[in-house]
Design a protein around this motif. Structure first.
Motif: not given
Length: 97
Positions: A7-31
């Protein structure tokens, strides 16, 4: 035995991984907003799947050429061709400098 999905995200787990302290979403990125002609970096936000470009474009730099709804049209070079991506703002970062 069935076939493995590619699928679309096949073999992309390492590329799309976040570090523990970066997890979650920052609202300013959406705005954040961008102007036509502004150079942006594609920095995929794995917590948001809508408007996500293909992982092959992670880290690429492009130019905003327009807007389509909440998303931006970003033109990037892929090999010898220019491609237009439809990307939401949470997956973009303004180029500094």
């Amino acid at each position: 035995m069935g076939w493995k999905s590619h699928g679309f995200r096949f073999k992309s787990g390492r590329k799309l991984r976040k570090k523990v302290r970066e997890k979650g979403v920052r609202i300013r990125k959406f705005l954040q907003t961008f102007d036509v002609g502004q150079r942006v970096h594609i920095d995929i936000e794995p917590a948001s799947q809508k408007g996500m470009p293909h992982p092959r474009f992670q880290g690429r730099t492009g130019v905003v050429i327009g807007q389509r709804g909440r998303a931006y049209l970003v033109q990037v070079r892929d090999g010898g061709k220019m491609k237009t991506l439809i990307v939401r703002p949470e997956h973009l970062k303004p180029q500094s400098g």
